[in-house]
Design a protein around this motif. Structure first.
Motif, PDB file in Angstrom:
ATOM      1  N   ASP A 534      35.643  15.594  41.669  1.00 35.62           N
ATOM      2  CA  ASP A 534      34.496  16.058  42.798  1.00 35.62           C
ATOM      3  C   ASP A 534      34.814  15.108  44.067  1.00 35.62           C
ATOM      4  N   GLY A 535      34.015  15.477  45.166  1.00 35.67           N
ATOM      5  CA  GLY A 535      34.273  14.801  46.492  1.00 35.67           C
ATOM      6  C   GLY A 535      35.177  15.556  47.358  1.00 35.67           C
ATOM      7  N   ALA A 536      35.759  14.499  48.412  1.00 38.02           N
ATOM      8  CA  ALA A 536      36.559  15.011  49.312  1.00 38.02           C
ATOM      9  C   ALA A 536      37.962  14.186  49.341  1.00 38.02           C
ATOM     10  N   ARG A 537      38.782  14.881  49.429  1.00 40.08           N
ATOM     11  CA  ARG A 537      40.098  13.992  49.417  1.00 40.08           C
ATOM     12  C   ARG A 537      41.193  14.869  50.639  1.00 40.08           C
ATOM     13  N   LEU A 538      42.157  14.041  50.546  1.00 38.64           N
ATOM     14  CA  LEU A 538      43.246  14.465  51.602  1.00 38.64           C
ATOM     15  C   LEU A 538      44.786  14.405  51.028  1.00 38.64           C
ATOM     16  N   ASP A 539      45.499  15.443  51.181  1.00 42.95           N
ATOM     17  CA  ASP A 539      46.675  15.322  50.431  1.00 42.95           C
ATOM     18  C   ASP A 539      47.642  15.417  51.415  1.00 42.95           C
ATOM     19  N   VAL A 540      48.724  14.589  51.453  1.00 44.72           N
ATOM     20  CA  VAL A 540      49.621  14.794  52.467  1.00 44.72           C
ATOM     21  C   VAL A 540      51.298  14.825  51.849  1.00 44.72           C
ATOM     22  N   GLY A 541      52.093  15.303  52.369  1.00 44.12           N
ATOM     23  CA  GLY A 541      53.650  15.221  51.850  1.00 44.12           C
ATOM     24  C   GLY A 541      54.428  15.849  52.923  1.00 44.12           C
ATOM     25  N   LEU A 542      55.600  15.440  52.925  1.00 44.17           N
ATOM     26  CA  LEU A 542      56.638  15.656  53.537  1.00 44.17           C
ATOM     27  C   LEU A 542      58.020  15.975  52.775  1.00 44.17           C
ATOM     28  N   THR A 543      58.725  17.132  53.096  1.00 41.48           N
ATOM     29  CA  THR A 543      59.929  17.623  52.834  1.00 41.48           C
ATOM     30  C   THR A 543      60.845  17.368  53.683  1.00 41.48           C
ATOM     31  N   VAL A 544      62.077  17.138  53.498  1.00 40.03           N
ATOM     32  CA  VAL A 544      63.286  16.774  54.339  1.00 40.03           C
ATOM     33  C   VAL A 544      64.404  17.612  53.566  1.00 40.03           C
ATOM     34  N   ALA A 545      64.999  18.544  53.989  1.00 36.64           N
ATOM     35  CA  ALA A 545      66.328  19.282  53.527  1.00 36.64           C
ATOM     36  C   ALA A 545      67.516  19.327  54.342  1.00 36.64           C
ATOM     37  N   ALA A 546      68.517  19.386  53.957  1.00 43.64           N
ATOM     38  CA  ALA A 546      69.867  19.583  54.747  1.00 43.64           C
ATOM     39  C   ALA A 546      70.825  20.227  53.922  1.00 43.64           C
TER      40      ALA A 546
END
Length: 724
Positions: A534-546
């Motif tokens: 429950d409640g509030a959340r923040l999900d973050v992610g970063l993808t770097v591809a070459a």
């Protein structure tokens, strides 16, 4: 006509023919002839064709450099690189062939033929009968490629004084046969027979299975295949073992118009035993594995799986797989010492999927009371896409219910209804935004029992849950002359309703959770229904591809992400990586260089920066070396069991055909090798040979480590000696 246009017609044809190539189209009772030169020898009454001769009667076609037809004897003699083709049958070759005028029977010298499945036969002389069968003298059979110069011997061949290929019964018979390996005889038999390579299957003995172990002693198993019918077969495999009584294994399979069923069973009359010897009374012991899958119609199927044993250690004692193949089963379990029985129904459509299953468990562990394991009756899952205007997004409906009954323990029943809505869109600047919402209603019933199985309390509760959020990602792409780059940041904001203490159920289906990349942006991250975040959340992610080109082309992808709980209670287990408000970091690196690849996944503590979970997989395949290694480490202090192990396999090609192989599992936590296997293997176009040593260094109840040596031989088209 009897041969070339029925003699009289052929005479007229030859008389009218010029020395140049000629041809005549024929009906079913005629023969087609084409050659560079046609001659009529009136003195001897012969008709002669020379130079690229082609003779056809129906589907039978003969090629040669010279052909002589004698109408008085109704015989055709062909010589010079003779090739005969008869419909879909394999080609036949000879130095010289004497045939009847309809090409159905005859004698060949210097004969050779190709058979189905790459089989090859050759003989000094061959006799073809009207029924299509072929009898060979001073002949051999092999599936190996033959050296054109004749200097090198094939890996193996069957050589016999007489060979008969019965095309009607699909069997090849041998008289005075010997098996030669690299030109040297190693086995002899006055008579021998095997199925024709063109036969789908035939009743008969299969190659035996040989091995030797410290637990069973020398073991010899002789399978016999009984082809009961075109859609049914039974393999009867008695096994003799030096240290214990014999065992009988039966493998039965049948195909129906609507599906198929397979059964494997074994039984023996013996005492229990371990490394130190036998103990207890002799009893009938055995096992049964069975599965089936059938189709009602295009959209609906049903199936079953049965797994039963007479004792917890029976499978391990006699070398059977404790985690059987459940290819046709709806559910599988990672626990390799857990058997399950299931009956299921499946429905599939263009816009829906559903299944219903009844499952019973059996733990192959003496200190586990099977009465405490639940009977799931039933587990029902249903999902459907609801019609929506395209501009409104996608709306899915789902229904899930589970009923768990125990002979000793608490009972559990749950039913859940859910609606899941998503609406992706591309905003100016390439920003991808996906709004989503989840609404769910759960109903529970619990019955608590004491150690005697008496009900002491019952609870019924319902709850309504909901979650909504926005998922944003902005990929940046930069093509280059040698390197192409992709950078894709992603963020999701999610808020979920809470369930108060009175409406929180007992957690049954979400006990084990391991935070990983696939869960990061999910609205509901538990792997079941009981646990709700429950409640509030923040999900973050970063993808770097070459990806790049050049002398060493390859691809690289790196991902990192984590989750921040802004509000709500801590619901996840301490070992999950999601217990704290700031989750563990999760990361993944994938590298592919063609001959080398690497996959590394890690979960890192957000405060101490210690690695709580690491999975590292690497593979290498170049020159004569192939290697695959996996390293796993789980050191989270909150985990119930610490784990650190390496699984490795490697092979080295000594020559084009010979190689050495090794694989093993090393428990670094206990500082011991738990399992390993090493061996020598040979493989070419017609033969597979493996000599393997295996050691299982695991103590299970009163069974200690086991060592065994196995010999596996497969002669392609004939069969094999293997325990697979």
């Amino acid at each position: 006509m009897n041969a070339l246009y029925r003699s009289a017609a052929l005479a007229a044809l030859l008389a009218a023919a010029s020395p140049a190539a000629m041809a005549q189209t024929v009906s079913n009772d005629r023969v087609y002839l084409d050659a560079d030169e046609l001659i009529q020898d009136q003195q001897q009454g012969l008709y002669i064709a020379r130079g690229d001769v082609r003779l056809q009667s129906g589907e039978r076609v003969l090629f040669a450099q010279e052909l002589i037809y004698n109408p008085a004897l109704n015989r055709v003699v062909a010589s010079g690189g003779v090739q005969i083709f008869d419909g879909s049958e394999p080609a036949q070759f000879a130095e010289e062939v004497e045939l009847s005028d309809d090409l159905r029977e005859g004698v060949a010298r210097g004969f050779a033929t190709l058979l189905e499945n790459n089989g090859r036969a050759a003989a000094g002389a061959a006799l073809r009968r009207p029924d299509g069968s072929v009898e060979l003298s001073n002949a051999y059979y092999t599936a190996c490629e033959l050296c054109e110069s004749g200097e090198d011997e094939p890996t193996w061949r069957l050589r016999a004084s007489r060979v008969v290929r019965d095309t009607q019964n699909k069997v090849i018979y041998y008289r005075n046969v010997r098996l030669e390996v690299l030109g040297r005889p190693i086995l002899y038999s006055p008579v021998f027979a095997h199925a024709d390579p063109s036969a789908a299957r035939q009743s008969g003995f299969l190659f035996p299975v040989l091995n030797s172990s410290n637990r069973l002693g020398f073991s010899y198993q002789q399978p016999y295949l009984w082809a009961i019918g075109p859609s049914q077969e039974l393999i009867v495999s008695p096994r003799y073992m030096g240290k214990v009584n014999p065992l009988l294994q039966l493998d039965w399979s049948r195909r129906f118009y609507s599906g198929e069923m397979n059964v494997q069973t074994s039984f023996t009359y013996e005492q229990e035993f371990d490394q130190d010897g036998k103990f207890g009374d002799e009893e009938l012991r055995g096992h049964v594995f069975a599965d089936g899958l059938f189709r009602f119609n295009q959209n609906f199927r049903w199936g079953f799986g049965v797994e039963a044993v007479s004792g917890d250690l029976y499978l391990r004692r006699y070398g059977f797989e404790e985690s059987p193949d459940r290819a046709d089963g709806l559910f599988e379990i990672r626990d390799q010492r857990m058997l399950l029985n299931q009956v299921f129904f499946i429905g599939d459509g263009e816009h829906f999927h559903g299944d219903a299953t009844v499952i019973h468990f059996n733990k192959l562990q003496e200190n586990v009371d099977d009465d405490t394991l639940p009977l799931i009756s039933p587990l029902i899952r249903f999902g459907a896409e609801l019609p929506m205007p395209r501009w409104a997004g996608d709306l899915d409906f789902s229904f899930n219910t589970a009923n768990l009954q125990r002979n000793a323990g608490d009972d559990y029943t749950r039913a859940s209804l859910a609606l899941d809505w998503t609406r992706p869109t591309i905003l100016p600047g390439g920003l991808r935004a996906e709004a989503f919402a989840l609404a769910r209603a759960d109903a529970y019933a619990f019955n608590e029992t004491d150690a005697s199985g008496n009900e002491i309390d019952s609870t019924n509760l319902t709850r309504s849950l909901g979650a909504a959020g926005l998922d944003l990602s902005l990929p940046f792409v930069r093509p280059g002359e040698s390197v192409n780059w992709l950078i894709a940041p992603r963020m999701a904001a999610i808020i979920a309703s809470s369930d108060n203490a009175d409406s929180t159920p007992v957690n049954v289906d979400s006990l084990s959770i391991e935070f990983q990349q696939s869960q990061l942006f999910d609205a509901a991250r538990a792997n079941g229904y009981d646990l709700w975040e429950d409640g509030a959340r923040l999900d973050v992610g970063l993808t770097v591809a070459a990806d790049w080109r050049g002398a060493l082309p390859g691809e690289l992808e790196v991902f990192a992400g984590r989750s921040f709980r802004l509000d709500g209670d801590q619901r996840f287990p301490a070992s999950s990586g999601l217990a704290d408000d700031d989750s563990d970091w999760i990361g993944q690196i994938e590298l592919d260089l063609g001959q080398f690849d690497l996959d590394a996944r890690a979960r890192i503590d957000s405060e101490s920066q210690e690695i709580n979970r690491l999975d590292l997989t690497a593979g290498f395949d170049a020159w004569r070396v192939s290697m695959n290694t996996r390293y796993t480490r789980r050191t989270d202090a909150a985990s119930t069991r610490q784990l650190e192990e390496v699984t490795a396999s490697a092979g080295f090609a000594i020559t084009e055909d010979w190689s050495v192989v090794y694989d093993g599992v090393i428990d670094l936590e206990e500082n011991e090798i738990r399992r390993q296997r090493a061996g020598l293997q040979y493989r070419d176009e017609c033969t597979s040979l493996r000599i393997l040593w295996e050691r299982d260094n695991i103590d299970v109840a009163n069974l200690g480590p086991s060592d065994s040596v196995k010999l596996e031989i497969v002669l392609f088209t004939l069969g094999g000696l293997s325990d697979d």
